[in-house]
Scaffold this motif. Sequence first.
Motif, PDB file in Angstrom:
ATOM      1  N   GLU A   1       0.836  -1.207   0.000  1.00 44.88           N
ATOM      2  CA  GLU A   1       0.000   0.000   0.000  1.00 44.88           C
ATOM      3  C   GLU A   1       0.871   1.257   0.000  1.00 44.88           C
ATOM      4  OE1 GLU A   1      -4.211   1.504   1.822  1.00 44.88           O
ATOM      5  OE2 GLU A   1      -3.061   0.054   2.991  1.00 44.88           O
ATOM      6  N   LYS A   2       1.955   1.254   0.788  1.00 45.46           N
ATOM      7  CA  LYS A   2       2.879   2.393   0.782  1.00 45.46           C
ATOM      8  C   LYS A   2       3.481   2.598  -0.601  1.00 45.46           C
ATOM      9  CE  LYS A   2       4.491   2.307   5.556  1.00 45.46           C
ATOM     10  NZ  LYS A   2       5.652   2.009   6.436  1.00 45.46           N
ATOM     11  N   ASP A   3       3.708   1.489  -1.318  1.00 49.70           N
ATOM     12  CA  ASP A   3       4.291   1.550  -2.659  1.00 49.70           C
ATOM     13  C   ASP A   3       3.239   1.824  -3.741  1.00 49.70           C
ATOM     14  OD1 ASP A   3       6.744   0.960  -1.490  1.00 49.70           O
ATOM     15  OD2 ASP A   3       6.628  -1.184  -1.960  1.00 49.70           O
ATOM     16  N   ASN A   4       2.011   2.096  -3.310  1.00 50.50           N
ATOM     17  CA  ASN A   4       0.883   2.392  -4.212  1.00 50.50           C
ATOM     18  C   ASN A   4       0.550   1.260  -5.189  1.00 50.50           C
ATOM     19  OD1 ASN A   4       0.356   5.009  -3.153  1.00 50.50           O
ATOM     20  ND2 ASN A   4       2.162   5.735  -4.249  1.00 50.50           N
ATOM     21  N   LEU A   5       0.838   0.026  -4.796  1.00 51.80           N
ATOM     22  CA  LEU A   5       0.512  -1.123  -5.631  1.00 51.80           C
ATOM     23  C   LEU A   5      -0.881  -1.670  -5.298  1.00 51.80           C
ATOM     24  CD1 LEU A   5       3.978  -2.927  -5.589  1.00 51.80           C
ATOM     25  CD2 LEU A   5       3.049  -1.372  -7.316  1.00 51.80           C
TER      26      LEU A   5
ATOM     27  N   THR B   1      -4.559  -0.563  -2.675  1.00 50.57           N
ATOM     28  CA  THR B   1      -5.217   0.393  -1.782  1.00 50.57           C
ATOM     29  C   THR B   1      -6.063  -0.418  -0.823  1.00 50.57           C
ATOM     30  OG1 THR B   1      -7.134   0.634  -3.232  1.00 50.57           O
ATOM     31  CG2 THR B   1      -5.338   2.222  -3.520  1.00 50.57           C
TER      32      THR B   1
ATOM     33  N   TYR C   1      -8.726  -4.925   0.556  1.00 49.91           N
ATOM     34  CA  TYR C   1      -7.613  -4.535  -0.301  1.00 49.91           C
ATOM     35  C   TYR C   1      -8.001  -4.629  -1.770  1.00 49.91           C
ATOM     36  CZ  TYR C   1      -5.032  -5.067   4.021  1.00 49.91           C
ATOM     37  OH  TYR C   1      -4.603  -4.947   5.313  1.00 49.91           O
TER      38      TYR C   1
ATOM     39  N   THR D   1      -4.157  -1.609  -7.591  1.00 54.77           N
ATOM     40  CA  THR D   1      -4.125  -0.340  -8.325  1.00 54.77           C
ATOM     41  C   THR D   1      -3.587  -0.593  -9.740  1.00 54.77           C
ATOM     42  OG1 THR D   1      -1.857   0.163  -7.671  1.00 54.77           O
ATOM     43  CG2 THR D   1      -3.619   0.943  -6.197  1.00 54.77           C
TER      44      THR D   1
ATOM     45  N   ALA E   1      -0.864   0.671 -10.904  1.00 53.59           N
ATOM     46  CA  ALA E   1       0.571   0.417 -10.725  1.00 53.59           C
ATOM     47  C   ALA E   1       0.795  -1.022 -10.270  1.00 53.59           C
ATOM     48  CB  ALA E   1       1.167   1.392  -9.713  1.00 53.59           C
TER      49      ALA E   1
END
Length: 146
Positions: free
Chosen positions: A70-74, A76, A91, A94, A96
């Motif tokens: 989530e921190k890596d925007n992979l 949400t 979860y 995304t 990305a």
Amino acid sequence: MGSSEKDNTSNSNNLEKSISGAPKNFMVPFLLLSLRGWNLHGYKLIQQLMSFGFTSVDQGNVYRTLRQLEKDNLITSQWDTSAEGPARRIYSLTDAGEQYLSMWANSLEQYQNMLDSFFHMYTDMLFPFSSSSSKKSKESKEEEND
């Protein structure tokens, strides 16, 4: 036990650990694949990992990995309060994450080709007269005749 015997035992144990365990981030592509097209909570993701063949799943490690993804925007996440009981974090993948999953798939395909080559060679060495060896020699003879 002498020091060389201790070293050999230690080396053997380290070798077993390195062989038996999957790479630390090996669960990442499986988590991303599980989220492709689905919105799932952590417990369901853990069940998915087990269905993929992960024999022992450290729940804490799964949730730490999800937070990092989530921190890596992979991925949400959002809280789901629609069901009875406590709220659960759901979860989602995304764009990305979709791209990262595609990169993993390409890498895993290359590894699969390497592993296939390894096991073909390994099997041929153990069973030189097996059907795969005779099939290869038959194919070679057919190519020579063409």
